[in-house]
Design a protein around this motif. Structure first.
Motif, short mmCIF file in Angstrom:
data_model
loop_
_atom_site.label_atom_id
_atom_site.label_comp_id
_atom_site.label_asym_id
_atom_site.label_seq_id
_atom_site.Cartn_x
_atom_site.Cartn_y
_atom_site.Cartn_z
N UNK A 32 0.81 -1.22 0.00
CA UNK A 32 0.00 0.00 0.00
C UNK A 32 0.85 1.27 0.00
N UNK A 33 2.15 1.17 0.23
CA UNK A 33 2.97 2.38 0.29
C UNK A 33 3.32 2.91 -1.10
N UNK A 34 2.86 2.20 -2.14
CA UNK A 34 3.05 2.70 -3.50
C UNK A 34 1.83 3.49 -3.98
N UNK A 35 0.81 3.60 -3.14
CA UNK A 35 -0.40 4.30 -3.53
C UNK A 35 -0.20 5.81 -3.52
N UNK A 36 -0.90 6.49 -4.42
CA UNK A 36 -0.81 7.94 -4.54
C UNK A 36 -2.19 8.57 -4.53
N UNK A 37 -2.22 9.85 -4.29
CA UNK A 37 -3.46 10.60 -4.41
C UNK A 37 -4.02 10.42 -5.82
N UNK A 38 -5.31 10.13 -5.92
CA UNK A 38 -5.94 9.94 -7.22
C UNK A 38 -6.07 8.49 -7.63
N UNK A 39 -5.40 7.57 -6.92
CA UNK A 39 -5.54 6.15 -7.24
C UNK A 39 -6.95 5.67 -6.86
N UNK A 40 -7.53 4.89 -7.76
CA UNK A 40 -8.82 4.27 -7.46
C UNK A 40 -8.56 2.90 -6.84
N UNK A 41 -9.09 2.69 -5.66
CA UNK A 41 -8.83 1.43 -4.96
C UNK A 41 -10.12 0.81 -4.46
N UNK A 42 -10.00 -0.46 -4.14
CA UNK A 42 -11.09 -1.20 -3.47
C UNK A 42 -10.48 -1.81 -2.22
N UNK A 43 -11.07 -1.54 -1.08
CA UNK A 43 -10.52 -2.03 0.17
C UNK A 43 -11.61 -2.68 1.00
N UNK A 44 -11.27 -3.83 1.55
CA UNK A 44 -12.19 -4.52 2.46
C UNK A 44 -11.87 -4.08 3.87
N UNK A 45 -12.86 -3.49 4.53
CA UNK A 45 -12.63 -2.92 5.86
C UNK A 45 -13.92 -2.96 6.67
N UNK A 46 -13.77 -2.75 7.95
CA UNK A 46 -14.92 -2.74 8.85
C UNK A 46 -15.07 -1.36 9.49
N UNK A 47 -16.26 -0.81 9.39
CA UNK A 47 -16.54 0.48 10.01
C UNK A 47 -16.36 0.35 11.52
#
Length: 793
Positions: free
Chosen positions: A141-156
């Motif tokens: 995830x440290x290669x991600x930049x502003x503007x990248x479209x991602x899908x993440x599985x997470x819990x509120x």
């Protein structure tokens, strides 16, 4: 009118603040706003300027109220804000900030577009903060930049926060950050990069530069583990990029105590240093002054984007740009007008900023510098190397922030007035060298490493400054939370000084008022008295902490909560804060039931923050590191009592019986629940049984003397665990009320369902901190009075 934005901003601020306290129906508010606006124009056209001015300010007041209500309504109705399933969901959206790096977790900032929950897909928009815990796959995830479209599985996150009396709702922090919700994900592998932004944009380019700078700093100042950074690197990262997430907690605490932590939030001082460095460079290059101002505005704007518009940077940059713009096109400008114009613009964009501590600190410090710096400087002798100017600058800034620091952090710091004189020039050198180091790192690794070694030494000196005055207690100390009327009165008098009042008597009275209210904040001369016996079971999550207030002024704190293996300091942030909010400065009796971290760990900070008169315990774990830290914070001359079965004490008309454990060798090498200290409080006809974490073995021992157990109020043993609350014990106690201190959705399954059924079977009313927050039970010896921080369903 020399400073029109002073009046405009104050009216706007009062409108926002008023709407936060008493919202009006939107239609009524807009109707009054329209009428006021029309009347103001009509009266102005009739050349009645003062009434027109008053009506104009009323219109601006109503506009502030309307803006706040519009933002607040939109926030509350936002679907992402109200989305709170207790299972994982798939969130798809675009990153609106570069991922933030921390010691044990990174943070993603996602502009959500849709959510998949099970087989259902919903179009939900909003801003989500996602905590991503560190695993070996972190680089993913440290290669991600502003503007990248991602899908993440997470819990509120469904954690409601620690709900104690007079504590601020955790929602306010999200509002101030312009975030609608928060979530967590257990692995970076649950983050999938769908595609980058379709077209390259300047924002994405700046995000790439930021990431590369972070990688270079980490490479030059590596930590002990892969993908980690050293303390020096974390400090440099904070100073240059505003990324404070990787500074060790011990360093943060030392800086806060010394009053130097403000240097690690990029704000006015940093923008001033950058401006000084660049302006000096422009002078060397003989660039004309006005062109220098324009270039400086460009560089400051770029820097604001580089640190991704963090609120403190945005505030300082807008203030600087407003000033530079004025200097570019006009000879003379009003600093007060510039200051309040920047405040107005920021609040126009986001009225929630008014309730941000950073906003309050920035404008309070700057206002006091503008008001008092030139006047005080005239009264003192000039010292070489601009020392006089540094002292006065530091002193006036401290006058502005002191009430807010006392209100938010319960600390008064005078050491920063002196330490800033060394810290700010050192900060300037570090930042200048840092800006030289970064481009050098892309050209020559050898030269960069040499510069990094010098920078490391300078950063060490900056950190060391925070401990220079540790031995002088009056230079930095903790205070109870000041009353709002005191803080409001202080700033009211300051605003009076802004008015064009010529009367020396009025101005002298105003200054005296400021000094008196400052003294009240520092001394807090308000004794905390209680008419009845009062017990408050605090909401400390999965742990336990109980405050006993005896009739009169004496106070007893039993345990301090704590999370095993967590960096979160319950004692500092929850227990101490609760006590300070009640105006408590000293604890007469500090009691440890047993040495498990969920009872002990919070007491480390409590012992450091409060004057402790007397300490009670039964057994103590001789090889427990946490216990050793706690004992080191207790004063050496404290009255220390070993409390075992048979000890009988009377405090302010309340009888305290020690029922367990039986006496024995106080030194133990391992901690067990059945070592817990059990106390019974008796006041008039009312009894309270406090059981620590005893289990069935200790309960069987206690049942041997059932006449000692009968109590109207029972603090549930061991958080309602199935290993406690046996039938025989409950029958002997026969409580009317059971209070359970337990964490929200805790991993232990406390309280056990079978135990809840037992409480129900004996006819007891159950109160739980995970449901009701803090629980307060007071008695006059005849009746019980109960209130909870949250209404219990």
């Amino acid at each position: 009118m020399i400073s029109p934005f002073l009046y405009i901003s104050l009216a706007f601020i009062l409108g926002i603040f008023g709407a936060s306290l008493t919202p009006l129906p939107p239609l009524l508010l807009l109707s009054i706003l329209a009428v006021s606006h029309i009347l103001a124009w009509i009266i102005f056209l009739k050349k009645k300027e003062i009434p027109a001015l008053v009506l104009s300010l009323i219109t601006i007041f109503l506009a502030g109220a309307a803006l706040y209500q519009d933002h607040n309504t939109g926030y509350e109705k936002n679907a992402l804000h109200r989305f709170n399933p207790d299972i994982y969901a798939d969130f798809t959206g675009i990153l609106f900030r570069t991922p933030s790096r921390g010691i044990d977790k990174d943070t993603l900032y996602l502009k959500v577009e849709n959510i998949i929950l099970g087989t259902n897909e919903k179009q939900i928009k909003g801003k989500l903060k996602i905590s991503l815990y560190h695993t070996p796959e972190l680089v993913h995830t440290r290669n991600l930049l502003t503007g990248d479209r991602i899908k993440v599985s997470a819990q509120i996150s469904t954690f409601p926060g620690f709900r104690n009396f007079d504590s601020a709702p955790s929602e306010w922090l999200l509002k101030a950050q312009n975030l609608h919700n928060r979530a967590h994900s257990k692995s970076p592998l649950l983050v999938q990069k769908i595609r980058p932004e379709a077209h390259f944009s300047p924002i994405r380019g700046i995000s790439l530069i930021r990431r590369e700078i972070q990688e270079k700093i980490q490479a030059l100042f590596p930590g002990s583990n892969t993908h980690s950074i050293s303390e020096k690197g974390a400090v440099l990262e904070a100073l240059l990029l505003g990324e404070r997430g990787r500074i060790p907690e011990t360093t943060i605490q030392a800086l806060q105590k010394a009053g130097l932590f403000h240097l690690f939030a990029i704000s006015g001082a940093h923008i001033g240093i950058i401006s000084f460095i660049l302006f000096s460079l422009f002078k060397i290059l003989k660039i004309p002054t006005r062109i220098s101002y324009i270039l400086l505005m460009f560089f400051l704007s770029f820097y604001a984007f580089l640190v991704e518009g963090r609120p403190s940077v945005l505030r300082a940059t807008i203030m600087a740009l407003a000033y530079l713009f004025g200097k570019t096109f006009w000879k003379d400008i009003s600093l007060i007008n510039t200051l309040f114009m920047s405040a107005f613009l920021l609040l126009l964009l986001d009225p929630f900023q008014l309730f941000s501590l950073g906003f309050q600190l920035t404008y309070a410090a700057t206002l006091l510098i503008i008001l008092f710096f030139p006047k005080i400087l005239k009264l003192i002798p000039r010292l070489p190397f601009k020392i006089s100017e540094m002292l006065v600058l530091s002193f006036t800034a401290q006058m502005g922030v002191l009430p807010f620091i006392a209100l938010a952090f319960n600390r008064v710091t005078f050491s920063s007035i002196l330490l800033n004189c060394a810290a700010i020039p050192l900060l300037g050198i570090i930042m200048a060298m840092g800006f030289i180091l970064l481009p050098t790192a892309f050209i020559s690794l050898g030269i960069a490493q040499f510069l990094a070694s010098i920078l490391g030494f300078l950063i060490d000196q900056l950190i060391h400054l925070s401990t220079v005055m540790d031995g002088i207690k009056f230079m930095s100390f903790r205070v109870p939370t000041p009353y709002l009327w005191v803080v409001a009165g202080y700033f009211f008098f300051l605003l009076v000084l802004l008015l064009p009042i010529r009367s020396k008597k009025v101005r002298l009275t105003t200054v005296m008022g400021i000094l008196v209210l400052l003294s009240i904040i520092i001394i807090h001369p308000f004794p905390v008295r209680t008419e009845h016996l009062c017990m408050t079971v605090l909401d400390v999550g999965q742990g336990e902490s109980i405050l006993i207030e005896f009739p009169g002024q004496k106070k007893m704190l039993i345990d301090g909560g704590g999370f095993p293996g967590s960096r979160f300091d319950v004692g500092e942030k929850i227990v101490s804060r609760f006590l300070w909010n009640k105006g408590i400065k000293a604890i007469d009796y500090l009691v440890l039931t047993h040495g498990h971290p969920d009872h002990l760990k919070g007491l480390i900070s409590v012992a450091k923050n409060f004057h402790i008169m007397e300490y009670w315990e039964a057994f103590y774990p001789v090889q427990n590191t946490c216990y050793k830290k706690f004992r080191e914070n207790l004063p050496s001359n404290i009255q220390h009592k070993r409390i075992f079965r048979g000890r009988d004490t009377h405090i302010s008309g309340v009888r305290i019986q020690a029922l367990y454990p039986p006496s024995g060798n106080p030194e133990v090498f391992s901690v067990h629940n059945d070592q817990s200290l059990v106390l019974r409080l008796e006041y008039g006809k009312i009894s309270i049984l406090l059981t620590g974490d005893i289990e069935e073995k200790a309960e069987s021992d206690l049942v041997a003397n059932p006449h000692e157990l009968n109590s109207q109020i029972l603090k549930s043993p061991h958080h309602g665990s199935k290993t406690s609350s046996s039938f025989s014990f409950l029958r002997a106690v026969s409580p009317d009320i059971v209070v359970i201190s337990v964490g929200h959705n805790n991993m232990y399954g406390h309280p056990d369902k079978k135990i809840l059924k037992r409480y129900n079977k004996i006819g007891a009313t159950v109160y739980r901190t995970d449901k009701s927050g803090a629980i307060e039970i007071s008695t006059d010896g005849e009746q019980l009075f109960i209130r909870t921080a949250v209404s219990q369903n």
